[in-house]
Design an enzyme around this catalytic site. Structure first.
Site, short mmCIF file in Angstrom:
data_model
loop_
_atom_site.label_atom_id
_atom_site.label_comp_id
_atom_site.label_asym_id
_atom_site.label_seq_id
_atom_site.Cartn_x
_atom_site.Cartn_y
_atom_site.Cartn_z
N PHE A 12 8.74 -1.10 6.93
CA PHE A 12 9.04 0.29 7.29
C PHE A 12 10.42 0.69 6.78
CE2 PHE A 12 10.25 -2.45 10.87
CZ PHE A 12 11.57 -2.08 11.09
N ALA A 47 8.67 5.90 6.96
CA ALA A 47 7.53 5.57 6.11
C ALA A 47 7.18 4.10 6.29
CB ALA A 47 7.87 5.85 4.64
N CYS A 56 5.51 9.82 -0.32
CA CYS A 56 4.26 9.28 0.22
C CYS A 56 3.04 10.07 -0.24
CB CYS A 56 4.30 9.20 1.75
SG CYS A 56 5.70 8.25 2.38
N GLY A 83 0.83 -1.19 0.00
CA GLY A 83 0.00 0.00 0.00
C GLY A 83 0.87 1.24 0.00
N GLU A 118 1.98 5.38 -1.38
CA GLU A 118 2.37 6.08 -2.59
C GLU A 118 3.86 5.84 -2.89
OE1 GLU A 118 0.47 7.63 -4.73
OE2 GLU A 118 -1.42 7.53 -3.64
N VAL A 119 4.50 6.80 -3.53
CA VAL A 119 5.89 6.65 -3.93
C VAL A 119 6.81 6.89 -2.74
CG1 VAL A 119 6.06 9.07 -4.67
CG2 VAL A 119 7.66 7.37 -5.60
N THR A 120 7.90 6.14 -2.70
CA THR A 120 8.93 6.38 -1.69
C THR A 120 10.30 6.15 -2.29
OG1 THR A 120 9.55 6.03 0.63
CG2 THR A 120 9.08 4.06 -0.69
N TYR A 121 11.31 6.52 -1.55
CA TYR A 121 12.70 6.45 -2.01
C TYR A 121 13.51 5.67 -1.00
CZ TYR A 121 17.42 8.23 -3.13
OH TYR A 121 18.76 8.34 -3.44
N GLY A 175 4.68 0.90 4.65
CA GLY A 175 3.78 0.38 3.63
C GLY A 175 3.80 -1.13 3.68
#
Length: 234
Positions: free
Chosen positions: A163, A149, A180, A83, A85-88, A151
């Site tokens: 995490f 973050a 996110c 789940g 959004e975008v992360t790095y 997901g």
């Protein structure tokens, strides 16, 4: 006074890995998940590692949160089944992948997310820092900056993904995305408050906090073909 401690509820294999390409770690998680779907009696797992620079998108993530052409970016971009959004991800960010059978704990995804946040909040407390939750968002904030973050993906109550805690990463990679999908809340790293902090030392506290929050006995394990960065007992 010496207090007797009750036995831990479950065992959890701890894999302390070094720098691992994202797709290698993703394939490893999927393999562990599949094994546990077929045999739910297998031990739970916690993987701690770092990734080379990479962007990932959740399964329903909006690619508009990328500030570059997905086919012309400097680093790889992968859409995965978690789940969010975008992360790095990059070196200096400690990533945790718990492969847990939630039937042993609580079959409640909101509870599980709050527990992962609690792990990070306890780690920050070790350094005298007060991590915070923000209602309606998942993750952990420090002085208004998002430092962790979260997901996840859960199949038949078995978890994967997890995490990412910004310990001491090069933060410039975050400038090319809306992390996110949250445009009005900046990201941060622990190094801003604790100069010289390293993932190596934080690993111990993450593992210790995870063991406390989930009441598990961590069993130090090693993946064949990869060297363990850290040897310690809890």
């Amino acid at each position: 006074m010496i207090h007797s401690r009750k036995p831990h509820q479950n065992r959890c294999l701890l894999y302390n890995q070094g720098l691992m390409p994202y797709l290698d770690a993703h394939g490893w998680q999927r393999s562990l998940l599949t094994e546990r779907i077929h045999d739910p009696s297998l031990d739970d797992v916690l993987i701690l590692l770092e990734h080379p620079p990479v962007y990932t998108l959740g399964q329903a993530a909006n690619s508009d949160f990328l500030k570059f052409d997905i086919d012309k970016g400097e680093y790889d971009v992968h859409r995965v089944e978690r789940g969010g959004e975008v992360t790095y991800h990059c070196p200096g960010q400690l990533v945790g992948y718990p492969i847990l059978n939630l039937q042993r704990y609580r079959q409640d995804l909101h509870w599980y997310l709050r527990q992962l946040e609690e792990v990070i909040i306890r780690v920050l407390a070790v350094y005298g820092l007060q991590g915070e939750r923000i209602p309606a968002f998942t993750g952990v904030w420090l002085k208004g900056r998002k430092v962790a973050a979260i997901g996840i993906k859960v199949s038949r109550w078995i978890t994967m993904h997890g995490f990412a805690l910004n310990v001491c990463p090069d933060m410039t990679g975050f400038e090319r995305i809306v992390p996110c999908g949250i445009s009005d809340k900046p990201v941060g790293s622990l190094a801003e408050w604790i100069p010289g902090i390293t993932c190596q030392e934080v690993r111990f506290y993450v593992a210790q906090s995870f063991a406390e929050v989930f009441d598990v006995e961590l069993i130090q394990s090693q993946l064949q073909g990869f060297s363990s960065l850290s040897k310690f007992s809890l």
